[in-house]
Design an enzyme around this catalytic site. Sequence first.
Site, short mmCIF file in Angstrom:
data_model
loop_
_atom_site.label_atom_id
_atom_site.label_comp_id
_atom_site.label_asym_id
_atom_site.label_seq_id
_atom_site.Cartn_x
_atom_site.Cartn_y
_atom_site.Cartn_z
N CYS A 181 9.87 0.48 -5.59
CA CYS A 181 10.63 -0.78 -5.46
C CYS A 181 9.93 -1.92 -6.19
O CYS A 181 10.41 -2.41 -7.21
CB CYS A 181 10.79 -1.15 -4.00
SG CYS A 181 11.26 0.22 -3.02
N1 SAJ Z 1 0.46 -4.25 -2.25
C1 SAJ Z 1 -0.67 -4.96 -2.63
N2 SAJ Z 1 -0.99 -6.10 -1.95
C2 SAJ Z 1 -0.22 -6.56 -0.92
C3 SAJ Z 1 0.95 -5.82 -0.55
C4 SAJ Z 1 1.27 -4.67 -1.23
O1 SAJ Z 1 -1.39 -4.57 -3.56
O2 SAJ Z 1 -0.56 -7.59 -0.33
C5 SAJ Z 1 0.81 -3.04 -3.00
C6 SAJ Z 1 0.89 -1.81 -2.13
O3 SAJ Z 1 -0.35 -1.17 -2.05
C7 SAJ Z 1 1.92 -0.97 -2.87
C8 SAJ Z 1 2.83 -1.99 -3.53
O4 SAJ Z 1 2.11 -3.22 -3.53
O5 SAJ Z 1 1.30 -0.21 -3.88
C9 SAJ Z 1 4.15 -2.17 -2.80
O6 SAJ Z 1 3.83 -2.54 -1.48
P1 SAJ Z 1 5.01 -2.78 -0.41
O7 SAJ Z 1 4.43 -2.91 0.94
O8 SAJ Z 1 5.91 -3.84 -0.86
O9 SAJ Z 1 5.64 -1.36 -0.49
P2 SAJ Z 1 7.03 -0.68 -0.45
O10 SAJ Z 1 7.55 -0.66 -1.83
O11 SAJ Z 1 6.88 0.60 0.28
O12 SAJ Z 1 7.96 -1.50 0.53
C10 SAJ Z 1 8.72 -2.44 0.03
C11 SAJ Z 1 9.05 -3.30 1.22
N3 SAJ Z 1 7.80 -3.84 1.73
C12 SAJ Z 1 7.71 -4.82 2.62
O13 SAJ Z 1 8.65 -5.55 2.85
C13 SAJ Z 1 6.42 -4.97 3.36
C14 SAJ Z 1 10.01 -4.26 0.68
O14 SAJ Z 1 9.48 -4.97 -0.38
C15 SAJ Z 1 11.27 -3.54 0.35
O15 SAJ Z 1 12.12 -3.66 1.49
C16 SAJ Z 1 11.09 -2.08 0.05
O16 SAJ Z 1 9.90 -1.85 -0.57
C17 SAJ Z 1 12.23 -1.65 -0.84
O17 SAJ Z 1 12.75 -0.60 -0.57
O18 SAJ Z 1 12.56 -2.44 -1.75
#
Ligand code: SAJ
Length: 428
Positions: free
Chosen positions: A274
């Site tokens: 995503c």
């Molecule tokens: N990450 C960081 N630093 C942060 C947060 C995340 O480096 O502070 C990295 C994570 O390690 C990961 C990536 O970013 O590699 C994405 O992290 P994420 O928590 O956004 O992961 P997803 O893609 O599993 O979940 C997201 C949802 N996350 C949250 O809302 C917390 C959201 O953005 C969407 O609802 C979902 O993907 C989607 O399906 O779009």
Amino acid sequence: MSIVDELVGKAERREALFGIIGLGYVGLPLAVELTQAGYRVVGYDVNPKVVEGLMARVSHVKDVSDATLCEALDSGRFSATADPSLLAEADAISICVPTPLSKFKDPDVSYIVAATEAVKQTLRRGQAIILESTTYPGTTREILLPALESTGLVVGQDFFLAFSPERVDPGNATYGTRNTPKVVGGITPDCTRVVAALYQPAIDTLVLVSTTEAAELVKLLENTFRSVNIGLVNEMAIVCDKLGVDVWEVIEAAATKPFGFMKFLPGPGLGGHCIPIDPHYLAWKMRGLNYKTRFIDLAGELNTEMPVFWVRKVGDALNKNGLAVRGSTVLILGVAYKRDIEDLRESPALDIIRLLEGQGAEVCYHDPYVPEFREDGHKLVSTPLTAETVADADCVMIVTDHSTIDYDLVRTHARVVVDTRNALATRR
Ligand code: SAJ
């Protein structure tokens, strides 16, 4: 009685039959939620193996347990099929298919187009069609609407069409399909009304917006917000590295501000299906309108740079110990794209492994959630995490800080550690 009232009445009486196209991490949880709300649900997937697995009472989606799946099957209200003709009976059809990027970072909407074709074959008066897949603004109106109206049926009068973005957060034990507010934007006001009524029994909070474009942009704003803020803290990690300051100390202290700040953490890069992808759908759309979405592009550059930054830190750490990357053994801890899940898609660990192997390192990994995987044509198998395997490595690199990793073992036996998640300071 108007078809609007007919469908709203069917929803209230739970008599509507819901079709779900795509039984992945979005479609299956939605199908289960709708079944639990009392609807009959037919789930359709192009992959017969997915259908066979589900009908054999085994869930392939971590956020849906086998027990939950069996409850849905045993209720007699959920079934899975690979036969798209069964969608003809559905009163509502939610399209939950992948929207990846092509290798040129352009949107690949081929799954949406294929699903639209399937719906078009069986479109009938009184059906509501909902696109859930994250996509660029305009997709619902420019791809689905003309295809469906080419049948001669008229949107808002004969059938209903809306966009309702999926908001699944894989592995999130607090927020699931039912208790995550759901945005709905229809082509016409009646489309919005009908789709809201259909979802209402399964979703605690519905958020209605005026158009499909607004709903499409809501999702892109949410994920671009994350990508840009993660890019910001990743740049802060580079800044602090050059200044000899602990970036995690700075962020934790900034996070004590009770207003006007939201904590994000630097890491090895951006993974998942995503956040690294969705913002580029908007960037692509705007390029077509001669506008350059600078924040999206810059965040993408910064987040993509992080694997290179951390591999350089491995080189520095080995160098301090009189070792070259070439010929050194590097043990990677955690390869999934984020903590406590098994998903490898777009994981920065894959870039890090490729870079290290490109510099001649011997790379092995340990990930309790990923027993093995294939990378660049060769298979890697998770190394047991023991005092020996840790001590044998010239460098241990923490890439994904799974909760179940024994960090004391690393603290005690690792000679050199590069910690992209500050795990040794924060995880016991
Ligand atoms: N990450 C960081 N630093 C942060 C947060 C995340 O480096 O502070 C990295 C994570 O390690 C990961 C990536 O970013 O590699 C994405 O992290 P994420 O928590 O956004 O992961 P997803 O893609 O599993 O979940 C997201 C949802 N996350 C949250 O809302 C917390 C959201 O953005 C969407 O609802 C979902 O993907 C989607 O399906 O779009």
